[in-house]
Design an enzyme around this catalytic site. Sequence first.
Site, PDB file in Angstrom:
ATOM      1  N   ARG A   1      34.032  48.161  40.787  1.00  0.00           N
ATOM      2  CA  ARG A   1      32.626  47.776  41.001  1.00  0.00           C
ATOM      3  C   ARG A   1      31.690  48.940  40.317  1.00  0.00           C
ATOM      4  NH1 ARG A   1      32.856  45.708  46.769  1.00  0.00           N
ATOM      5  NH2 ARG A   1      34.582  47.460  46.631  1.00  0.00           N
TER       6      ARG A   1
ATOM      7  N   LYS B   1      41.986  49.256  60.490  1.00  0.00           N
ATOM      8  CA  LYS B   1      40.633  48.723  60.453  1.00  0.00           C
ATOM      9  C   LYS B   1      40.414  47.638  61.530  1.00  0.00           C
ATOM     10  CE  LYS B   1      39.520  49.074  55.425  1.00  0.00           C
ATOM     11  NZ  LYS B   1      39.125  48.214  54.192  1.00  0.00           N
TER      12      LYS B   1
ATOM     13  N   SER C   1      32.441  42.558  50.932  1.00  0.00           N
ATOM     14  CA  SER C   1      32.740  41.912  52.369  1.00  0.00           C
ATOM     15  C   SER C   1      31.754  42.630  53.452  1.00  0.00           C
ATOM     16  CB  SER C   1      34.177  42.009  52.866  1.00  0.00           C
ATOM     17  OG  SER C   1      34.899  41.438  51.797  1.00  0.00           O
TER      18      SER C   1
ATOM     19  N   HIS D   1      35.561  38.542  44.687  1.00  0.00           N
ATOM     20  CA  HIS D   1      36.974  38.393  44.687  1.00  0.00           C
ATOM     21  C   HIS D   1      37.443  36.997  44.114  1.00  0.00           C
ATOM     22  CE1 HIS D   1      36.629  40.575  48.827  1.00  0.00           C
ATOM     23  NE2 HIS D   1      37.311  41.430  48.000  1.00  0.00           N
TER      24      HIS D   1
HETATM   25  P1  ADP Z   1      40.396  46.881  50.099  1.00  0.00           P
HETATM   26  O1  ADP Z   1      40.116  47.243  51.529  1.00  0.00           O
HETATM   27  O2  ADP Z   1      41.754  46.901  49.885  1.00  0.00           O
HETATM   28  O3  ADP Z   1      39.474  47.828  49.313  1.00  0.00           O
HETATM   29  P2  ADP Z   1      38.595  44.577  49.598  1.00  0.00           P
HETATM   30  O4  ADP Z   1      38.833  43.215  50.147  1.00  0.00           O
HETATM   31  O5  ADP Z   1      37.297  45.426  49.946  1.00  0.00           O
HETATM   32  O6  ADP Z   1      39.891  45.279  50.036  1.00  0.00           O
HETATM   33  O7  ADP Z   1      38.685  44.659  48.097  1.00  0.00           O
HETATM   34  C1  ADP Z   1      39.885  44.224  47.481  1.00  0.00           C
HETATM   35  C2  ADP Z   1      39.781  44.544  45.976  1.00  0.00           C
HETATM   36  O8  ADP Z   1      38.791  43.615  45.465  1.00  0.00           O
HETATM   37  C3  ADP Z   1      39.451  45.993  45.594  1.00  0.00           C
HETATM   38  O9  ADP Z   1      40.138  46.245  44.318  1.00  0.00           O
HETATM   39  C4  ADP Z   1      38.021  45.896  45.324  1.00  0.00           C
HETATM   40  O10 ADP Z   1      37.485  46.767  44.454  1.00  0.00           O
HETATM   41  C5  ADP Z   1      37.834  44.433  44.688  1.00  0.00           C
HETATM   42  N1  ADP Z   1      36.465  43.832  45.019  1.00  0.00           N
HETATM   43  C6  ADP Z   1      35.837  43.968  45.945  1.00  0.00           C
HETATM   44  N2  ADP Z   1      34.340  43.374  45.820  1.00  0.00           N
HETATM   45  C7  ADP Z   1      34.378  42.964  44.652  1.00  0.00           C
HETATM   46  C8  ADP Z   1      33.643  42.544  43.809  1.00  0.00           C
HETATM   47  N3  ADP Z   1      32.181  42.185  44.040  1.00  0.00           N
HETATM   48  N4  ADP Z   1      33.684  42.380  42.335  1.00  0.00           N
HETATM   49  C9  ADP Z   1      35.027  42.879  41.879  1.00  0.00           C
HETATM   50  N5  ADP Z   1      36.058  43.380  42.631  1.00  0.00           N
HETATM   51  C10 ADP Z   1      35.766  43.488  43.895  1.00  0.00           C
END
Ligand code: ADP
Length: 174
Positions: A101, A52, A139, A28
């Site tokens: 990803r 969630k 996460s 992130h």
């Molecule tokens: P959500 O529940 O909205 O998917 P996340 O916190 O899991 O929330 O992810 C938020 C955004 O960050 C999403 O667009 C996800 O694809 C992106 N993201 C999560 N992890 C990574 C990573 N390792 N590299 C690039 N983008 C990421």
Amino acid sequence: MNDGTNREAGNSRIAVYPGSFDPVTMGHLDIIRRAAKQFDRLIVSVLNNTTKSPLFSVEERVELLKEIAKDLPNVEVDYFRDLLVRYMRSKQAHIIIRGIRSVTDFEYELQMASMNRQLDEGIDTIFMMTNPKYSYLSSSIVKEIAKFHGNVSDLVPPVVEEALRRKYPLDRQP
Ligand code: ADP
């Protein structure tokens, strides 16, 4: 002449990076840093998703994000519970930032972007490809490792590592 540093609010390029950030990872953070370079203002906004059951409260997630983004002057941290497009309008923002990803991410993200566009034609989603170093990072994976007291120091900023240690103290077994 406008050198781009003093634009009217209505003209400035404001992007929103929405997500759960439960908790924020290096993946992130990489997206935040790169997106911050491309826009006048970047609002990183924690989705308060009632369906969630998160490990960190919205307040905790916001605090962690503020801490890691404190050296980025054009990055703000916020949270929302509303429909994303309505929240975007309240912030006068027209660009959604999302990270990709994998092909799996792509399918879900395409559906979300198309739906948001359907709801408001003035809003576009811009995708940033993950830094390959973090393509496997989520996460959920971080929480799974931290739960069993594995080393997450390369996966999350130090302040998040500390917060995870408090959630999963060493003297308590999962
Ligand atoms: P959500 O529940 O909205 O998917 P996340 O916190 O899991 O929330 O992810 C938020 C955004 O960050 C999403 O667009 C996800 O694809 C992106 N993201 C999560 N992890 C990574 C990573 N390792 N590299 C690039 N983008 C990421």
